[in-house]
Design an enzyme around this catalytic site. Sequence first.
Site, PDB file in Angstrom:
ATOM      1  N   LYS A  84       5.346  -2.720   2.737  1.00  0.00           N
ATOM      2  CA  LYS A  84       4.590  -2.003   3.278  1.00  0.00           C
ATOM      3  C   LYS A  84       3.706  -1.678   1.827  1.00  0.00           C
ATOM      4  CE  LYS A  84       4.513   2.249   6.091  1.00  0.00           C
ATOM      5  NZ  LYS A  84       3.353   3.413   6.880  1.00  0.00           N
ATOM      6  N   SER A 124      -4.205  -6.274   7.730  1.00  0.00           N
ATOM      7  CA  SER A 124      -4.690  -4.997   7.213  1.00  0.00           C
ATOM      8  C   SER A 124      -5.712  -5.056   5.821  1.00  0.00           C
ATOM      9  CB  SER A 124      -3.601  -4.933   5.725  1.00  0.00           C
ATOM     10  OG  SER A 124      -4.644  -4.162   4.557  1.00  0.00           O
ATOM     11  N   TYR A 148       1.894  -7.455  -1.986  1.00  0.00           N
ATOM     12  CA  TYR A 148       1.813  -6.821  -0.488  1.00  0.00           C
ATOM     13  C   TYR A 148       0.143  -7.702  -0.037  1.00  0.00           C
ATOM     14  CZ  TYR A 148       0.452  -4.365   3.538  1.00  0.00           C
ATOM     15  OH  TYR A 148       0.427  -3.574   5.425  1.00  0.00           O
ATOM     16  N   LYS A 152      -0.523 -10.410   3.303  1.00  0.00           N
ATOM     17  CA  LYS A 152      -0.943 -10.356   4.302  1.00  0.00           C
ATOM     18  C   LYS A 152      -1.937 -11.384   4.677  1.00  0.00           C
ATOM     19  CE  LYS A 152       0.525  -6.881   6.718  1.00  0.00           C
ATOM     20  NZ  LYS A 152       1.525  -6.905   7.739  1.00  0.00           N
ATOM     21  N   ASN A 178      -7.081   2.631   7.832  1.00  0.00           N
ATOM     22  CA  ASN A 178      -5.886   3.545   7.287  1.00  0.00           C
ATOM     23  C   ASN A 178      -5.350   4.662   8.194  1.00  0.00           C
ATOM     24  OD1 ASN A 178      -7.409   2.970   4.886  1.00  0.00           O
ATOM     25  ND2 ASN A 178      -6.329   4.491   3.934  1.00  0.00           N
ATOM     26  N   ARG A 291      -6.147   5.602  -9.330  1.00  0.00           N
ATOM     27  CA  ARG A 291      -4.961   4.934  -9.554  1.00  0.00           C
ATOM     28  C   ARG A 291      -5.387   3.680  -9.533  1.00  0.00           C
ATOM     29  NH1 ARG A 291      -1.823   5.305  -3.527  1.00  0.00           N
ATOM     30  NH2 ARG A 291      -4.092   4.736  -2.884  1.00  0.00           N
ATOM     31  N   GLY A 293      -6.029  -0.023  -9.048  1.00  0.00           N
ATOM     32  CA  GLY A 293      -5.722  -0.902  -7.708  1.00  0.00           C
ATOM     33  C   GLY A 293      -7.142  -0.342  -7.147  1.00  0.00           C
TER      34      GLY A 293
HETATM   35  P1  NAD Z   1       6.662   0.806   9.172  1.00  0.00           P
HETATM   36  O1  NAD Z   1       7.301   0.678   7.524  1.00  0.00           O
HETATM   37  O2  NAD Z   1       6.611   2.314   9.171  1.00  0.00           O
HETATM   38  O3  NAD Z   1       7.268   0.159  10.461  1.00  0.00           O
HETATM   39  C1  NAD Z   1       7.133  -1.072   9.797  1.00  0.00           C
HETATM   40  C2  NAD Z   1       9.355  -1.739  10.575  1.00  0.00           C
HETATM   41  O4  NAD Z   1       9.885  -2.956  10.443  1.00  0.00           O
HETATM   42  C3  NAD Z   1       9.952  -0.488  10.389  1.00  0.00           C
HETATM   43  O5  NAD Z   1      10.668  -0.217  11.291  1.00  0.00           O
HETATM   44  C4  NAD Z   1      11.094  -1.541   9.254  1.00  0.00           C
HETATM   45  O6  NAD Z   1      12.614  -1.132   9.796  1.00  0.00           O
HETATM   46  C5  NAD Z   1      11.049  -2.390   9.930  1.00  0.00           C
HETATM   47  N1  NAD Z   1      11.466  -3.919   9.383  1.00  0.00           N
HETATM   48  C6  NAD Z   1      10.493  -4.243   7.580  1.00  0.00           C
HETATM   49  N2  NAD Z   1      11.485  -5.585   7.678  1.00  0.00           N
HETATM   50  C7  NAD Z   1      12.083  -6.059   8.925  1.00  0.00           C
HETATM   51  C8  NAD Z   1      12.908  -7.142   8.822  1.00  0.00           C
HETATM   52  N3  NAD Z   1      12.879  -7.662   7.925  1.00  0.00           N
HETATM   53  N4  NAD Z   1      12.905  -7.435  10.288  1.00  0.00           N
HETATM   54  C9  NAD Z   1      13.462  -6.054  11.118  1.00  0.00           C
HETATM   55  N5  NAD Z   1      12.448  -5.097  11.084  1.00  0.00           N
HETATM   56  C10 NAD Z   1      12.451  -4.856  10.184  1.00  0.00           C
HETATM   57  O7  NAD Z   1       5.178   0.476   8.909  1.00  0.00           O
HETATM   58  P2  NAD Z   1       3.951   0.594   9.935  1.00  0.00           P
HETATM   59  O8  NAD Z   1       2.889   1.768   8.803  1.00  0.00           O
HETATM   60  O9  NAD Z   1       4.098   0.965  10.346  1.00  0.00           O
HETATM   61  O10 NAD Z   1       3.207  -0.509   9.294  1.00  0.00           O
HETATM   62  C11 NAD Z   1       3.578  -1.901  10.652  1.00  0.00           C
HETATM   63  C12 NAD Z   1       3.218  -3.131  10.167  1.00  0.00           C
HETATM   64  O11 NAD Z   1       1.189  -2.137   9.519  1.00  0.00           O
HETATM   65  C13 NAD Z   1       3.138  -2.972   8.391  1.00  0.00           C
HETATM   66  O12 NAD Z   1       3.548  -4.964   8.564  1.00  0.00           O
HETATM   67  C14 NAD Z   1       2.194  -3.589   7.896  1.00  0.00           C
HETATM   68  O13 NAD Z   1       2.143  -4.103   6.463  1.00  0.00           O
HETATM   69  C15 NAD Z   1       0.993  -3.429   8.308  1.00  0.00           C
HETATM   70  N6  NAD Z   1       0.033  -2.496   8.576  1.00  0.00           N
HETATM   71  C16 NAD Z   1       0.319  -0.887   8.047  1.00  0.00           C
HETATM   72  C17 NAD Z   1      -0.650  -0.099   7.432  1.00  0.00           C
HETATM   73  C18 NAD Z   1      -0.249   1.223   6.989  1.00  0.00           C
HETATM   74  O14 NAD Z   1      -1.340   1.900   6.275  1.00  0.00           O
HETATM   75  N7  NAD Z   1       0.482   1.853   8.054  1.00  0.00           N
HETATM   76  C19 NAD Z   1      -1.807  -0.530   6.869  1.00  0.00           C
HETATM   77  C20 NAD Z   1      -2.445  -1.791   7.298  1.00  0.00           C
HETATM   78  C21 NAD Z   1      -1.452  -2.269   7.861  1.00  0.00           C
HETATM   79  N1  UFG Z   2      -4.600   9.211  -2.243  1.00  0.00           N
HETATM   80  C1  UFG Z   2      -4.644  10.216  -3.965  1.00  0.00           C
HETATM   81  N2  UFG Z   2      -3.283  10.593  -3.863  1.00  0.00           N
HETATM   82  C2  UFG Z   2      -2.395  10.496  -2.799  1.00  0.00           C
HETATM   83  C3  UFG Z   2      -1.914   9.426  -1.894  1.00  0.00           C
HETATM   84  C4  UFG Z   2      -3.410   8.783  -1.842  1.00  0.00           C
HETATM   85  O1  UFG Z   2      -5.472  10.867  -3.612  1.00  0.00           O
HETATM   86  O2  UFG Z   2      -1.819  10.812  -3.127  1.00  0.00           O
HETATM   87  C5  UFG Z   2      -5.840   8.248  -1.968  1.00  0.00           C
HETATM   88  C6  UFG Z   2      -6.348   7.093  -2.644  1.00  0.00           C
HETATM   89  O3  UFG Z   2      -6.102   6.875  -3.960  1.00  0.00           O
HETATM   90  C7  UFG Z   2      -7.147   6.638  -1.805  1.00  0.00           C
HETATM   91  C8  UFG Z   2      -6.909   7.586  -0.757  1.00  0.00           C
HETATM   92  O4  UFG Z   2      -6.153   8.427  -1.109  1.00  0.00           O
HETATM   93  O5  UFG Z   2      -8.206   6.989  -2.008  1.00  0.00           O
HETATM   94  C9  UFG Z   2      -5.518   6.927   0.861  1.00  0.00           C
HETATM   95  O6  UFG Z   2      -5.317   6.207  -0.056  1.00  0.00           O
HETATM   96  P1  UFG Z   2      -3.356   5.619   0.658  1.00  0.00           P
HETATM   97  O7  UFG Z   2      -2.356   5.051  -0.320  1.00  0.00           O
HETATM   98  O8  UFG Z   2      -3.249   6.680   1.879  1.00  0.00           O
HETATM   99  O9  UFG Z   2      -4.337   4.081   1.102  1.00  0.00           O
HETATM  100  P2  UFG Z   2      -4.627   2.703   0.232  1.00  0.00           P
HETATM  101  O10 UFG Z   2      -5.975   3.102   0.621  1.00  0.00           O
HETATM  102  O11 UFG Z   2      -4.554   3.066  -0.685  1.00  0.00           O
HETATM  103  O12 UFG Z   2      -4.474   2.075   1.487  1.00  0.00           O
HETATM  104  C10 UFG Z   2      -3.827   1.824   3.101  1.00  0.00           C
HETATM  105  C11 UFG Z   2      -2.341   1.410   3.316  1.00  0.00           C
HETATM  106  C12 UFG Z   2      -2.161  -0.296   3.024  1.00  0.00           C
HETATM  107  C13 UFG Z   2      -2.991  -0.600   3.254  1.00  0.00           C
HETATM  108  C14 UFG Z   2      -4.707   0.041   2.929  1.00  0.00           C
HETATM  109  C15 UFG Z   2      -5.880  -1.219   3.642  1.00  0.00           C
HETATM  110  O13 UFG Z   2      -1.534   1.863   2.117  1.00  0.00           O
HETATM  111  O14 UFG Z   2      -1.187  -0.961   2.919  1.00  0.00           O
HETATM  112  O15 UFG Z   2      -5.258   1.223   3.646  1.00  0.00           O
HETATM  113  O16 UFG Z   2      -6.080  -0.728   5.296  1.00  0.00           O
HETATM  114  F1  UFG Z   2      -3.676  -2.348   2.915  1.00  0.00           F
END
Ligand code: NAD
Ligand code: UFG
Length: 336
Positions: A84, A124, A148, A152, A178, A291, A293
């Site tokens: 992720k 996401s 990434y 999705k 988020n 940053r 993107g």
């Molecule tokens: P995380 O990394 O904490 O959890 C993902 C888990 O999947 C981990 O335990 C990892 O070990 C396991 N994993 C990864 N690849 C694997 C594989 N090939 N086989 C088996 N296990 C595997 O991440 P999270 O924050 O809990 O996110 C969970 C899901 O939600 C992810 O698909 C992520 O893309 C999605 N998501 C997360 C966010 C966020 O901000 N955290 C936002 C949008 C979507």
């Molecule tokens: N930010 C900072 N400083 C840091 C980290 C983040 O200022 O050290 C700011 C970023 O610029 C952004 C905000 O905090 O404005 C949130 O940033 P995050 O990296 O926490 O989250 P994003 O919104 O960039 O992305 C997250 C997940 C992605 C997901 C997206 C939408 O990381 O996986 O939300 O769901 F795709």
Amino acid sequence: MAILVTGGAGYIGSHTCVELLEADYEVVVVDNYYNSVPEVLNRVEKITGKKLKSYDCDIRDKEGLRKVFSENKIDAVIHFAGLKAVGESTKLPLTYYDNNISGSVVLFEIMNEFNCKKIVFSSSATVYGNNPIPYKEDMPTGDVSSPYGRTKHFIEKILEDVYASDNEWSISLLRYFNPIGAHSSGLIGEDPNGIPNNLMPYISRVAIGKLPQLTVFGGDYDTKDGTCIRDYIHVVDLAKAHLCAVAKIMDSTGCEAYNIGNGVGYSVLDIIHAFEKASGKALNYVIGDRRAGDLPAFYADAAKANTELNWHAELGIDKMCEDTWNFQTKNPDGIK
Ligand code: NAD
Ligand code: UFG
């Protein structure tokens, strides 16, 4: 009813396992512990006082998954497993396509083989790209800026095709905004390896003294205070959304996307100030460059999830910060 939770030891997966067990589901976890540790699952059992079953298995391992489905009568799958890190995905696109997309295809094939056709997928808000805000589910998707995000988008499209080919499938695409916060016990929470990429874990490591200073990425956006706006959602609210989605897919077929967010935008400075209030500590931060993107602002229109899933976010920004700080102070070195 037995739910297979891929990536169940991860941040969102572990909180969802807690909610599932508390609602009396049987839980079977598959995780390869690439970004988590097995101890998380012990803690899930400790919080709930209930047992789950777990397999150390990669979702790309077809034989491994076949064993899981042979040994358990799985009624539905919640599919979290995936990589992720947005920045990392631009450097390792093939790793991301292999893990996320190939892994998902193997999982869907095995589900088909065992006639298990109900799935909730972790998508996401990133799939919306540069759409007007608030984001709505019927907006065009796929104009995404990272490998990434493309994984999705592609997995959503693959699942749409699977449903189109076989209308017995029931698929829920949850587009998370988020997620931040932690379980109120302080036993589980977000515990990234190395230096965090995301805002909240970075803030909490600065507050506890593990990192010297937060850099706010950009102070010159066209927003109320110049910093980016996001829709932060408490991970427990997000976990509960999965139970609502499971209930929905159990008594219907189709392939539907839902925004899972609060519908409220907070700036980076709002989050910093809420965290300072929750922790009682002044946070050391500087305003730095933007940053690459980052979008200036996005948040959800969550009306579809409110009405069709009967799900509502309940926990506000202060609770998100309190719970993050509680987890950080109880686990200063993370979960081992
Ligand atoms: P995380 O990394 O904490 O959890 C993902 C888990 O999947 C981990 O335990 C990892 O070990 C396991 N994993 C990864 N690849 C694997 C594989 N090939 N086989 C088996 N296990 C595997 O991440 P999270 O924050 O809990 O996110 C969970 C899901 O939600 C992810 O698909 C992520 O893309 C999605 N998501 C997360 C966010 C966020 O901000 N955290 C936002 C949008 C979507
Ligand atoms: N930010 C900072 N400083 C840091 C980290 C983040 O200022 O050290 C700011 C970023 O610029 C952004 C905000 O905090 O404005 C949130 O940033 P995050 O990296 O926490 O989250 P994003 O919104 O960039 O992305 C997250 C997940 C992605 C997901 C997206 C939408 O990381 O996986 O939300 O769901 F795709």
